[in-house]
Scaffold this motif. Structure first.
Motif, short mmCIF file in Angstrom:
data_model
loop_
_atom_site.label_atom_id
_atom_site.label_comp_id
_atom_site.label_asym_id
_atom_site.label_seq_id
_atom_site.Cartn_x
_atom_site.Cartn_y
_atom_site.Cartn_z
N GLU A 1 89.49 -4.67 -11.45
CA GLU A 1 89.84 -5.47 -10.53
C GLU A 1 90.09 -6.97 -11.28
O GLU A 1 88.82 -7.35 -11.77
CB GLU A 1 89.02 -6.29 -9.24
CG GLU A 1 88.54 -4.81 -8.48
CD GLU A 1 87.17 -3.78 -8.56
OE1 GLU A 1 87.70 -2.11 -8.99
OE2 GLU A 1 87.04 -3.84 -9.95
N GLU B 1 94.27 -14.89 -11.62
CA GLU B 1 94.55 -16.65 -11.04
C GLU B 1 93.33 -17.38 -11.97
O GLU B 1 93.66 -18.96 -12.41
CB GLU B 1 94.07 -16.61 -9.93
CG GLU B 1 92.60 -16.05 -9.44
CD GLU B 1 92.05 -15.18 -8.72
OE1 GLU B 1 91.14 -14.69 -8.43
OE2 GLU B 1 93.20 -13.99 -9.24
N LEU B 2 92.14 -16.70 -12.99
CA LEU B 2 91.89 -17.64 -14.02
C LEU B 2 92.36 -18.26 -15.07
O LEU B 2 91.42 -18.61 -15.68
CB LEU B 2 90.04 -17.04 -13.80
CG LEU B 2 89.17 -16.00 -12.77
CD1 LEU B 2 88.17 -15.76 -14.15
CD2 LEU B 2 88.27 -17.88 -12.69
N TYR C 1 84.66 -11.15 -7.18
CA TYR C 1 84.74 -12.34 -6.78
C TYR C 1 82.39 -12.56 -7.76
O TYR C 1 82.32 -12.58 -8.33
CB TYR C 1 84.32 -13.07 -6.00
CG TYR C 1 86.35 -13.70 -6.05
CD1 TYR C 1 86.43 -14.58 -6.82
CD2 TYR C 1 87.31 -13.22 -4.61
CE1 TYR C 1 88.21 -14.81 -6.46
CE2 TYR C 1 88.80 -13.07 -4.77
CZ TYR C 1 89.22 -13.82 -4.94
OH TYR C 1 90.49 -14.42 -5.87
N PHE C 2 82.24 -11.50 -7.14
CA PHE C 2 80.69 -11.48 -6.62
C PHE C 2 80.79 -10.90 -8.45
O PHE C 2 79.74 -11.49 -9.36
CB PHE C 2 80.49 -10.38 -5.79
CG PHE C 2 80.10 -10.92 -4.70
CD1 PHE C 2 79.92 -12.78 -4.66
CD2 PHE C 2 79.90 -10.21 -3.25
CE1 PHE C 2 80.40 -13.00 -3.39
CE2 PHE C 2 80.43 -10.90 -2.00
CZ PHE C 2 80.49 -12.06 -2.28
N LYS C 3 81.53 -9.44 -9.06
CA LYS C 3 81.41 -9.37 -10.69
C LYS C 3 81.61 -10.71 -11.24
O LYS C 3 80.08 -10.73 -12.41
CB LYS C 3 81.98 -8.43 -10.63
CG LYS C 3 81.78 -7.22 -9.69
CD LYS C 3 83.33 -6.43 -10.10
CE LYS C 3 83.39 -4.92 -9.56
NZ LYS C 3 84.37 -3.66 -9.54
N PHE C 4 82.26 -11.67 -10.83
CA PHE C 4 82.07 -12.79 -12.21
C PHE C 4 81.40 -13.57 -12.15
O PHE C 4 80.62 -13.21 -13.08
CB PHE C 4 83.48 -13.34 -11.89
CG PHE C 4 83.82 -14.46 -12.18
CD1 PHE C 4 84.70 -14.14 -13.41
CD2 PHE C 4 83.59 -15.57 -12.39
CE1 PHE C 4 84.60 -15.70 -14.82
CE2 PHE C 4 83.39 -17.04 -13.15
CZ PHE C 4 84.35 -16.98 -14.13
N ILE C 5 80.46 -13.51 -11.11
CA ILE C 5 79.52 -14.12 -10.71
C ILE C 5 78.15 -14.06 -11.38
O ILE C 5 77.25 -15.06 -12.26
CB ILE C 5 79.37 -14.90 -9.28
CG1 ILE C 5 80.27 -15.85 -8.88
CG2 ILE C 5 77.80 -15.71 -8.97
CD1 ILE C 5 80.17 -16.26 -7.33
N MET D 1 91.21 -11.09 -12.33
CA MET D 1 91.49 -11.98 -11.93
C MET D 1 92.37 -12.98 -12.67
O MET D 1 91.69 -14.23 -12.97
CB MET D 1 89.92 -12.41 -11.43
CG MET D 1 88.99 -12.28 -10.26
SD MET D 1 87.31 -12.92 -10.65
CE MET D 1 87.71 -14.01 -10.12
#
Length: 366
Positions: free
Chosen positions: A43, A47-48, A312-316, A45
């Protein structure tokens, strides 16, 4: 001439290492991560990538600038022989140790994650930065000591005059523009183990030394004109983003890169030149964290990316795992185990003369 401790430079080093960690974590969530040897999340991201593109043209050059500044301070009480020995201990020793003991760990995790044949050809990987810095010390030592001996001479006065106005700091961009014209890098931000990375680092390292060598004249200039440098950087970034779709002219990117860095120096000089216990701790921890962070990053990737949770939780979780993991290893292993400290660029723990004397007396009595 600067004689006092510059806490803002220490803070900038810490901040640059922190940005490095965040940047590397963000790479995991980009479609091209595997092409540069990172474990990639299924997955993404993407947009980062926009804020990453603002950072990636100046975060590594900033570290080279700060490294050059560090050499200036290291030279104040050292001759060339002791400087070379000190840099060998602080740079070359951790580099060799990293190639032998650190780099193989995250390469092993990568190969196991993708069920690849286990193989390792010794190389610096993310520690390429240390190899470059050591090379710059070897190459530039004669010039740096030449300048040091003439710290109140004609060259020093002319440099002070040059950097006494906002144009002076901007003029150094000409050297970086010339570098991209001659080297012709495919990507401006491709620094690792490339000639572009070597030469841009060489320039940044040398000018970092010069900025501190010049003295407060330079720092007062970037303090006064920091908003101008910020405006130029933002305009050039806007051109790169909206006009060239992030594939702009390297010549403009070179100017943009230095404007961001001059901005950082100006704001850092105004707001960060303050001591503190937190800075003391983080300043010592940043180097070992830089060395070990990829192992924690890859271990976190292997554990967290397969989880069935939103990206998003994975990134955090990746940020927390890497940050906390680096802290725990530094605090409870690297910092406290005496023989490990030099291998991670730290000074050996000192035994005071008083303690030594007491021990000898007790030994004599016993």
């Amino acid at each position: 001439m600067i004689t006092e401790r510059r806490y803002d430079i220490d803070w900038l080093r810490v901040i640059a290492i922190g940005l490095l960690l965040i940047y590397h974590i963000a790479i995991i969530f980009q479609p091209w991560a595997m092409f540069i040897g990172f474990i990639r999340s299924n997955e993404l991201m993407e947009e980062l990538w926009v804020p990453m593109t603002m950072l990636n043209v100046w975060r590594i050059p900033l570290l080279f600038y700060v490294s050059g500044m560090g050499v200036y301070f290291a030279m104040r009480k050292r001759n060339w022989q002791t400087l070379f020995l000190e840099r060998t201990r602080r740079i070359l020793m951790p580099l060799i140790f990293g190639i032998i003991a650190i780099v193989p760990l995250h390469i092993y995790i990568f190969q196991r994650y993708y069920n690849l044949p286990l193989d390792y050809m010794p190389g610096p990987a993310h520690l390429w930065f240390l190899g470059n810095i050591f090379a710059y010390v070897l190459l530039l030592t004669p010039i740096l000591f030449f300048l040091k001996k003439r710290e109140k001479g004609t060259i020093h006065k002319k440099l002070q005059g040059l950097f006494n106005n906002p144009i002076g700091p901007l003029l150094i961009s000409a050297f970086f523009v010339l570098e991209v014209i001659l080297v012709k890098p495919v990507l401006f931000e491709m620094y690792a183990e490339t000639w572009h990375g070597f030469f841009i680092g060489f320039l940044a390292f040398f000018f970092g030394y010069l900025f501190v060598y010049i003295g407060n004249r330079f720092w007062k200039t970037v303090l006064k004109w920091r908003w101008l440098y910020l405006a130029i950087a933002m305009v050039l970034y806007g051109v790169r983003l909206f006009v060239y779709n992030l594939n702009g002219l390297h010549e403009l990117t070179a100017i943009e890169s230095n404007c961001w860095i001059l901005t950082v120096f100006g704001f850092g000089y105004k707001y960060l030149n303050k001591p503190g216990k937190i800075l003391t701790y983080l300043s010592q921890a940043s180097y070992p964290v830089y060395i070990i962070h990829m192992v924690l990053l890859y271990a976190g990737s292997a554990l967290i990316l397969p989880l069935a949770i939103p990206v998003y939780f994975k990134f955090i979780l990746m940020v927390l795992f890497t940050g906390i993991g680096c802290y725990l290893i530094y605090e409870f292993i690297i910092r406290r185990v005496g023989f490990l400290r030099p291998l991670f660029g730290l000074k050996r723990q000192k035994t005071t003369k008083k303690k030594t004397t007491i021990r000898r007396k007790l030994a004599a009595q016993g």
